[in-house]
Motif scaffolding. Structure first.
Motif, mmCIF file in Angstrom:
data_model
loop_
_atom_site.group_PDB
_atom_site.id
_atom_site.type_symbol
_atom_site.label_atom_id
_atom_site.label_comp_id
_atom_site.label_asym_id
_atom_site.label_seq_id
_atom_site.Cartn_x
_atom_site.Cartn_y
_atom_site.Cartn_z
ATOM 1 N N CYS A 8 -8.010 2.501 -5.287
ATOM 2 C CA CYS A 8 -7.379 2.087 -4.022
ATOM 3 C C CYS A 8 -7.284 0.567 -3.876
ATOM 4 N N CYS A 64 -8.380 0.878 0.303
ATOM 5 C CA CYS A 64 -7.754 1.776 1.287
ATOM 6 C C CYS A 64 -8.752 2.827 1.720
ATOM 7 N N GLY A 74 0.804 -1.222 0.000
ATOM 8 C CA GLY A 74 0.000 0.000 0.000
ATOM 9 C C GLY A 74 0.839 1.276 0.000
ATOM 10 N N PHE A 97 -2.375 3.143 -7.610
ATOM 11 C CA PHE A 97 -2.651 3.943 -6.438
ATOM 12 C C PHE A 97 -1.662 5.115 -6.349
#
Ligand code: SF4
Ligand code: SF4
Ligand code: F3S
Length: 291
Positions: free
Chosen positions: A276, A159, A120, A283
Motif C-alpha cells: 500500500c 493506505c 492512490g 497497489f
C-alpha cells in the motif's frame, strides 16, 4: 496573552475515504487528544472540527492568513484536475484551487496517504477524475523548484499510512524547524528526480523493506509457506509469500511499529502485504490479484 508555541497545522481533505484520519484517531502514544490539545495547533480539520459551512470556510481562510509562512499543510486525498477538477469542490471551490491557495503560504506540505501522494486507489486506470497526487500540482501548476520540493515537501504513502509517522514528522518539524532526512537509500533508485514522490519519503519510515523486518521471516527462510487461507501453515503464522505478499518489494515500517497502538498490522493478522506504500502500480496489481 501567552504566545502559542504549538505548530499550526491545516489539514485538507480531498478525494479520499478518511481512512488516514481514522488511523490517526487510533494512535495512542501520544493520543489524538494530547496531540490536538497540547502538541499542535490544529486550525482546520474537517473530520474533527465542530464548525461547518461558512464558519468553517472563514476559519480556513483566517488560519492561512494568520499563520502565513508558518503552518504545516497536511493533505489527505487526491486532487482531480483539468475538466474533471469540478469533481471535488468544498465551499464552492475546487480542490485544486483550495490546495494551491493553502500550499502557497505553507511552511511545509505533507502528502498523507496513497491518495495524496500519487493518486492512490482514486487514480487507478482509467482514472475517471484525472486525479493527481500533491507533488504533481506543486511541480506542475505551482512550478515549485527542486529546492522548494526538497525543503518544503514530504511524502507519507500508505493506505492508510502509519499514524506514528505523521506524528513523528509533525513533531520533528516543530522541534528542529526543518524536514527529517528523506530518500530511500536504495541503490537502484538512489538518484530519483526531485519530481518523483518517492524521493520525498522520510528515511526513518520508508528506508527498509518490510521483508527485512517481518515477524514471519524465519518461516520464509526455513521454507514454511501458507498455501491456502485457513490451512495449517496459515493457522501457524507461516510466511505469506505464496499468497501474493508484497513485503519483499515494499518499503515501510509497519512491520515494526504496527497500527492501532501497536496491536496489529496486515501480515500479523494473516493478510499478505498489498504494497500500500508503493504507489498506484504495485497497489493496483495487488488489489486485482486479491479480488
Ligand atoms: Fe483512504 Fe487509503 Fe486514500 Fe487514506 S490513502 S484516504 S486510507 S483510500
Ligand atoms: Fe516476507 Fe511477506 Fe513472508 Fe513476511 S510474510 S517474510 S514480508 S514474504
Ligand atoms: Fe501496507 Fe503492506 Fe504495511 S499493505 S500497511 S505496507 S504490510
Amino acid at each position: 496573552g501567552r504566545e502559542d508555541k504549538r505548530p499550526p497545522v491545516i489539514w485538507l481533505h480531498f478525494q479520499e475515504c478518511t481512512g488516514c484520519s481514522e488511523a490517526l484517531l487510533r494512535a495512542n502514544h501520544p493520543s489524538i487528544a494530547e496531540v490536538v490539545l497540547d502538541i499542535i495547533n490544529l486550525e482546520y480539520q474537517e473530520t474533527l472540527m465542530a464548525g461547518s459551512g461558512d464558519q468553517a470556510e472563514a476559519s480556513l481562510h483566517n488560519a492561512i492568513e494568520k499563520h502565513a509562512g508558518k503552518y504545516i499543510l497536511v493533505v489527505e486525498g487526491s486532487i482531480p484536475t483539468d475538466d474533471m477538477a469540478v469533481c471535488c469542490q468544498i465551499g464552492g471551490k475546487t480542490a485544486v484551487d483550495s490546495f494551491k491557495a493553502a500550499a502557497a503560504k505553507a511552511a511545509v506540505v505533507v502528502s498523507l496517504g496513497a491518495c495524496a501522494c500519487s493518486g492512490g486507489i482514486v487514480a487507478i486506470e482509467p482514472n475517471p477524475t484525472k486525479a493527481k497526487g500533491v507533488i504533481d500540482i506543486l511541480a506542475g501548476d505551482m512550478q515549485w523548484s527542486d529546492d522548494d520540493l526538497k525543503n518544503k515537501y514530504i511524502s507519507l504513502p500508505g493506505c492508510p499510512p502509519n499514524p506514528h509517522n505523521i506524528l513523528s514528522v509533525i513533531l520533528y518539524v516543530a522541534t528542529f524547524n526543518k524536514l527529517p532526512e528523506k530518500g530511500l537509500k536504495i541503490p537502484s533508485i538512489a538518484n530519483l528526480s526531485m519530481k518523483d514522490e518517492r524521493a520525498h519519503r522520510p528515511t526513518f519510515a520508508y528506508g527498509r523493506l518490510i521483508h527485512e523486518h517481518c515477524e514471519r521471516r524465519p518461516h520464509f527462510d526455513a521454507g514454511r509457506f501458507v498455501r491456502e487461507f485457513g490451512d495449517e501453515g496459515h493457522k501457524n503464522g507461516w510466511c505469506l509469500y505464496h499468497m501474493g505478499c508484497k513485503g519483499p518489494e515494499t518499503y515501510a515500517n509497519c512491520s515494526i511499529i504496527h497500527f492501532n497502538d501497536g496491536a496489529a498490522w496486515p501480515i500479523g493478522n494473516g493478510c499478505p502485504c498489498i504494497g500500500c506504500t508503493e504507489g498506484t502500480v504495485l497497489f493496483k496489481d495487488s488489489l486485482f490479484s486479491l479480488a
